[in-house]
Design an enzyme around this catalytic site. Structure first.
Site, short mmCIF file in Angstrom:
data_model
loop_
_atom_site.label_atom_id
_atom_site.label_comp_id
_atom_site.label_asym_id
_atom_site.label_seq_id
_atom_site.Cartn_x
_atom_site.Cartn_y
_atom_site.Cartn_z
N ASP A 272 0.80 -1.23 0.00
CA ASP A 272 0.00 0.00 0.00
C ASP A 272 0.83 1.28 0.00
O ASP A 272 0.28 2.38 -0.10
CB ASP A 272 -0.95 0.00 1.20
CG ASP A 272 -0.22 -0.18 2.53
OD1 ASP A 272 0.95 -0.60 2.51
OD2 ASP A 272 -0.83 0.10 3.57
N GLU B 179 10.70 -4.21 12.96
CA GLU B 179 11.88 -3.90 12.14
C GLU B 179 13.16 -4.19 12.94
O GLU B 179 14.11 -4.78 12.42
CB GLU B 179 11.86 -2.43 11.69
CG GLU B 179 10.73 -2.08 10.69
CD GLU B 179 9.37 -1.83 11.34
OE1 GLU B 179 9.25 -1.98 12.58
OE2 GLU B 179 8.43 -1.47 10.61
C1 UGA Z 1 3.22 -0.58 9.34
C2 UGA Z 1 4.52 -0.87 8.63
O1 UGA Z 1 4.67 0.02 7.54
C3 UGA Z 1 4.52 -2.31 8.16
O2 UGA Z 1 5.68 -2.58 7.40
C4 UGA Z 1 4.44 -3.20 9.36
O3 UGA Z 1 4.37 -4.55 8.96
C5 UGA Z 1 3.18 -2.86 10.12
O4 UGA Z 1 3.09 -1.46 10.44
C6 UGA Z 1 3.18 -3.66 11.42
O5 UGA Z 1 3.30 -3.08 12.48
O6 UGA Z 1 3.11 -4.88 11.31
P1 UGA Z 1 0.72 -0.68 8.22
O7 UGA Z 1 0.36 0.25 7.11
O8 UGA Z 1 0.13 -0.44 9.54
O9 UGA Z 1 2.28 -0.75 8.30
O10 UGA Z 1 0.47 -2.22 7.78
P2 UGA Z 1 -0.25 -2.80 6.50
O11 UGA Z 1 0.12 -2.02 5.31
O12 UGA Z 1 -1.68 -3.00 6.80
O13 UGA Z 1 0.44 -4.24 6.40
C7 UGA Z 1 1.79 -4.43 6.06
C8 UGA Z 1 1.91 -5.47 4.93
O14 UGA Z 1 1.41 -6.72 5.42
C9 UGA Z 1 1.10 -5.11 3.69
O15 UGA Z 1 1.84 -5.42 2.55
C10 UGA Z 1 -0.13 -5.98 3.80
O16 UGA Z 1 -0.68 -6.36 2.56
C11 UGA Z 1 0.38 -7.19 4.55
N1 UGA Z 1 -0.64 -7.84 5.40
C12 UGA Z 1 -1.45 -7.11 6.21
C13 UGA Z 1 -0.80 -9.21 5.35
O17 UGA Z 1 -0.09 -9.89 4.61
N2 UGA Z 1 -1.76 -9.81 6.13
C14 UGA Z 1 -2.58 -9.10 6.94
O18 UGA Z 1 -3.45 -9.70 7.62
C15 UGA Z 1 -2.42 -7.71 6.98
MN MN Z 2 0.67 -0.04 5.10
#
Ligand code: UGA
Ligand code: MN
Length: 332
Positions: A193, A278
């Protein structure tokens, strides 16, 4: 009698002469002009064009463009966790269109799913990118539930580890030239995203150990960033817990594949406290002193932690209750 004969002769003679004239004229039509001036100016033009072509070829040889298309350009392996939701295909489309502009990029897409889904499978096949399609379902107890606050559990950890496993398997199997090329490659974790500038990839391409840079629109800040003094990272500009080992977003660093291969224990801790995901990985690899600041000594924002609004389905739900919902066979 005599008069008639004469007239016939004159007529035949006249006919023959005209015919010959016509044939001569037709033959001249197909001939090259042997005018000397005309030939000379054409030759001049040709040699001038040749000169220009040569100049252009030389320019291409030395230009940035050819550096980019060189086969020995260091490869970038991008690991992207992704999961099924209404905006998934839109996110992947946007991301793939960025990656299509980046030379030598290998996209490792890891679905948070028990099986590869047809949507992602078909999407990747049509993407025009070099890719590897993996999947790893986040176990239920580690998965963020529908009504949980987004900070409760880390997301994408299992999937990034699966991507690392694939890289390490590939590294173990590689030999000779192929193994040498892998040593020079870099690994980046790109969520589906975020928004990435093309310049970012050229900044990370030459990474010795871990390279770092600012990330825009993250952590309740305009940007978070490593702070650089005398060319070294000395602390971090962040609004929250600056004393975490590496208070950086996932989008803010890239790691050399050599370092990943030589530290097989380095992975993401799916149980890490909020904001420590991280660090859980980087701690195995480097100290702050080792970080390589990029993006003009961390003064430029080249990646943004954008988040896509969840689309509202109020009217869709209402129509569905009446049996008038959108055709479920149309992939969105
Ligand atoms: C923030 C950070 O930018 C992420 O790199 C980090 O993994 C996340 O917090 C965290 O704390 O785990 P955020 O925008 O809150 O990011 O997270 P998302 O963008 O919703 O998810 C990170 C990635 O994991 C995305 O590529 C998303 O597609 C993937 N994801 C999310 C999954 O594979 N499974 C899920 O159930 C949710
Ligand atoms: Mn994100």
């Amino acid at each position: 009698m005599r008069v008639r004969l004469k007239l016939k002769t004159v007529f035949v003679f006249y006919f023959m002469v005209s015919l010959l004239g016509l044939i001569y004229a037709l033959m001249q039509l197909g001939q090259r002009c042997d005018c000397r001036d005309y030939g000379e100016s054409k030759d001049q033009q040709i040699s001038q064009l040749r000169g220009e072509l040569q100049k252009l070829q030389e320019h291409i040889k030395t230009s940035e463009l050819s550096k980019i298309s060189k086969p020995n350009l260091h490869a970038i392996y991008v690991i992207t966790p992704t999961y099924a939701r209404l905006v998934q295909k839109a996110e992947l489309s946007r991301l793939s269109h960025t990656f299509l502009h980046v030379p030598r990029l290998h996209w490792i897409v890891v679905e948070d799913a028990a099986q590869p889904t047809p949507l992602v499978t078909d999407f990747l096949a049509a993407s025009g990118l070099t890719y590897t399609h993996l999947h790893k379902l986040t176990p239920k107890d580690k998965k963020l539930q529908e009504n949980d606050p987004s900070w409760l559990k880390p997301r994408g950890a299992e999937q990034r580890n699966e991507g690392l496993r694939w890289l390490r398997d590939m590294g173990a199997a590689a030999e000779g030239k192929e193994a040498a090329a892998l040593e020079e490659a870099v690994v980046y974790f790109a969520d589906d995203d975020n928004t990435y500038s093309l310049q970012l990839f050229e900044e990370m391409r030459y990474t010795n150990r871990v390279s770092v840079w600012p990330v825009g629109l993250v952590g309740g800040m305009k940007f978070e960033s490593p702070v650089v003094q005398d060319g070294r990272v000395v602390r971090f500009h962040t609004g929250w817990r600056p004393n975490r080992p590496f208070p950086m977003d996932m989008a803010g660093f890239a790691v050399s594949l050599r370092l990943i291969l030589s530290n097989p224990e380095a992975c993401f801790d799916g149980d890490a406290q909020m904001g420590f995901l991280e660090s859980s990985f980087l701690q195995h690899l480097v100290t702050m002193d080792d970080l390589e600041p990029k993006a003009d000594l961390c003064t430029k924002v080249l990646v943004w932690h954008t988040r896509t609004e969840k689309p509202k389905m109020k009217r869709e739900d209402a129509l569905q209750r009446q049996g008038l919902g959108s055709d479920p066979d149309v992939e969105v």
